[in-house]
Design a protein around this motif. Structure first.
Motif, mmCIF file in Angstrom:
data_model
loop_
_atom_site.group_PDB
_atom_site.id
_atom_site.type_symbol
_atom_site.label_atom_id
_atom_site.label_comp_id
_atom_site.label_asym_id
_atom_site.label_seq_id
_atom_site.Cartn_x
_atom_site.Cartn_y
_atom_site.Cartn_z
ATOM 1 N N GLU A 39 39.868 66.116 -11.460
ATOM 2 C CA GLU A 39 40.397 66.515 -10.152
ATOM 3 C C GLU A 39 41.800 67.089 -10.264
ATOM 4 N N ASN A 40 42.591 66.559 -11.198
ATOM 5 C CA ASN A 40 43.955 67.049 -11.385
ATOM 6 C C ASN A 40 44.082 67.935 -12.619
ATOM 7 N N GLY A 41 42.945 68.409 -13.116
ATOM 8 C CA GLY A 41 42.936 69.195 -14.339
ATOM 9 C C GLY A 41 43.377 70.631 -14.145
ATOM 10 N N LEU A 42 43.541 71.309 -15.260
ATOM 11 C CA LEU A 42 44.061 72.671 -15.263
ATOM 12 C C LEU A 42 43.182 73.632 -14.474
ATOM 13 N N TYR A 43 41.874 73.477 -14.572
ATOM 14 C CA TYR A 43 40.980 74.423 -13.910
ATOM 15 C C TYR A 43 41.068 74.342 -12.390
ATOM 16 N N ARG A 44 41.550 73.234 -11.865
ATOM 17 C CA ARG A 44 41.710 73.097 -10.415
ATOM 18 C C ARG A 44 43.128 73.439 -9.973
ATOM 19 N N THR A 45 44.109 72.940 -10.698
ATOM 20 C CA THR A 45 45.499 73.113 -10.276
ATOM 21 C C THR A 45 46.031 74.502 -10.564
ATOM 22 N N ALA A 46 45.429 75.210 -11.516
ATOM 23 C CA ALA A 46 45.939 76.539 -11.875
ATOM 24 C C ALA A 46 45.125 77.659 -11.239
ATOM 25 N N SER A 47 44.208 77.311 -10.353
ATOM 26 C CA SER A 47 43.379 78.336 -9.714
ATOM 27 C C SER A 47 44.150 79.019 -8.588
ATOM 28 N N GLY A 48 43.633 80.148 -8.157
ATOM 29 C CA GLY A 48 44.246 80.849 -7.032
ATOM 30 C C GLY A 48 45.006 82.084 -7.439
ATOM 31 N N GLY A 49 45.227 82.308 -8.726
ATOM 32 C CA GLY A 49 45.906 83.495 -9.187
ATOM 33 C C GLY A 49 44.946 84.657 -9.325
ATOM 34 N N GLU A 50 45.446 85.725 -9.936
ATOM 35 C CA GLU A 50 44.619 86.916 -10.114
ATOM 36 C C GLU A 50 43.457 86.656 -11.060
ATOM 37 N N TYR A 51 43.706 85.786 -12.065
ATOM 38 C CA TYR A 51 42.671 85.481 -13.047
ATOM 39 C C TYR A 51 42.457 83.971 -13.116
ATOM 40 N N PRO A 52 41.218 83.519 -13.276
ATOM 41 C CA PRO A 52 40.976 82.084 -13.476
ATOM 42 C C PRO A 52 41.460 81.654 -14.858
ATOM 43 N N PRO A 53 41.772 80.354 -15.034
ATOM 44 C CA PRO A 53 42.272 79.876 -16.326
ATOM 45 C C PRO A 53 41.346 80.192 -17.497
ATOM 46 N N GLU A 54 40.021 80.096 -17.274
ATOM 47 C CA GLU A 54 39.088 80.381 -18.362
ATOM 48 C C GLU A 54 39.246 81.805 -18.876
ATOM 49 N N THR A 55 39.521 82.728 -17.967
ATOM 50 C CA THR A 55 39.725 84.124 -18.368
ATOM 51 C C THR A 55 41.025 84.284 -19.131
ATOM 52 N N MET A 56 42.079 83.635 -18.635
ATOM 53 C CA MET A 56 43.390 83.792 -19.265
ATOM 54 C C MET A 56 43.462 83.135 -20.633
ATOM 55 N N LEU A 57 42.524 82.235 -20.913
ATOM 56 C CA LEU A 57 42.486 81.584 -22.221
ATOM 57 C C LEU A 57 41.374 82.158 -23.103
ATOM 58 N N SER A 58 40.966 83.380 -22.815
ATOM 59 C CA SER A 58 39.930 84.040 -23.602
ATOM 60 C C SER A 58 40.544 84.999 -24.613
ATOM 61 N N ARG A 59 39.785 85.315 -25.653
ATOM 62 C CA ARG A 59 40.285 86.231 -26.668
ATOM 63 C C ARG A 59 40.457 87.644 -26.107
ATOM 64 N N SER A 60 39.536 88.064 -25.245
ATOM 65 C CA SER A 60 39.654 89.413 -24.700
ATOM 66 C C SER A 60 40.893 89.542 -23.820
ATOM 67 N N PHE A 61 41.253 88.468 -23.094
ATOM 68 C CA PHE A 61 42.472 88.508 -22.279
ATOM 69 C C PHE A 61 43.704 88.516 -23.180
ATOM 70 N N PHE A 62 43.666 87.745 -24.246
ATOM 71 C CA PHE A 62 44.775 87.747 -25.210
ATOM 72 C C PHE A 62 45.001 89.148 -25.758
ATOM 73 N N ASP A 63 43.923 89.840 -26.076
ATOM 74 C CA ASP A 63 44.042 91.179 -26.659
ATOM 75 C C ASP A 63 44.503 92.215 -25.632
ATOM 76 N N ALA A 64 44.013 92.105 -24.395
ATOM 77 C CA ALA A 64 44.287 93.137 -23.398
ATOM 78 C C ALA A 64 45.527 92.860 -22.549
ATOM 79 N N HIS A 65 45.866 91.586 -22.378
ATOM 80 C CA HIS A 65 47.001 91.204 -21.511
ATOM 81 C C HIS A 65 47.857 90.167 -22.247
ATOM 82 N N THR A 66 48.390 90.547 -23.374
ATOM 83 C CA THR A 66 49.042 89.579 -24.252
ATOM 84 C C THR A 66 50.252 88.918 -23.608
#
Length: 246
Positions: free
Chosen positions: A38-65
């Protein structure tokens, strides 16, 4: 609860080859948030342009370092975190000679900070960072010190990447082999602080052929019915009492 602690203590004392398999719940008692609670990253960090799972992906690292590193420094790095009772109890078990390995999904290095030596890190470690070009090593301080920029190699100006497994990346085969070998040889497997829903890590439990499977987790898991002992309580408190009790 005292009966469960006594049972766990007896299992530990009578075992010769214990492996501990741990997840994010081991480090929450060091004030490092997990991902899915309930207090985890996937809930508390939501609401931005990208979800946490996306921002912690390799493709996001490569494209939006730069955006990756901004999120990574703010939400993933906890340089002031200290080991808790669970980490110290496991380190003591290793010194006692019956804990042979820790298999962890965590990337914070707190097991080693508490004194554990044989730690198999399935998802890598924030303490290790490498140049993607020349493979030069950089520590955590280097990543933190370049707080407003993308960290670059001082030798070749290549991009530095944390030695952590991002989404879309495969686990290291050698690390997996080491974990499978340790679990397959164990007479007791203690699982703590993990909901056992993240694969392929959770699938490692199928290699356990020993006599005692112990689950310590605040919520139920899919393996509860197969366990010799299930304790739903704080893993730090449970392990500390079981290991250090007279």
């Amino acid at each position: 609860m005292d009966e469960s602690i006594n049972r766990l203590s007896n299992i530990i004392k009578s075992s010769r080859d214990i492996v501990f398999f741990g997840g994010a719940g081991v480090s929450t008692e060091s004030n490092i948030p997990d991902f899915r609670s309930e207090n985890g990253l996937y809930r508390t960090a939501s609401g931005g342009e990208y979800p946490p799972e996306t921002m912690l992906s390799r493709s996001f690292f490569d494209a939006h370092t730069l955006e990756f590193y901004e999120f990574y420094r703010e939400k993933i790095l906890y340089p002031d975190a200290k080991p808790n009772k669970a980490h110290y109890a496991l380190a003591q078990m290793e010194r006692n000679g019956n804990l042979k390995a820790i298999v962890t999904q965590n990337i914070d290095g707190l097991h080693q900070a508490a004194g554990s030596r044989n730690v198999i890190e399935l998802h890598g470690s924030v303490l290790r960072n490498y140049c993607t070009s020349c493979k030069a090593f950089y520590d955590l301080d280097y990543i933190i010190s370049s707080s407003s920029t993308v960290p670059m190699c001082s030798a070749c100006r290549g991009l530095i990447k944390p030695d952590v497994v991002l989404y879309e990346e495969a686990l290291d085969e050698t690390v997996i082999e080491d974990a499978v070998s340790a679990i397959a040889q164990a007479d007791t497997l203690i699982v703590g602080g993990t909901s056992l829903v993240v694969y392929p890590a959770a699938g490692l439990l199928r290699y356990f052929k020993g006599s005692s499977l112990v689950l310590i987790n605040k919520s139920s898991t899919q393996y509860d019915s197969r366990a010799s002992l299930v304790i739903k309580d704080s893993i730090g408190s449970v392990l500390s009492k079981a290991v250090f009790s007279k």
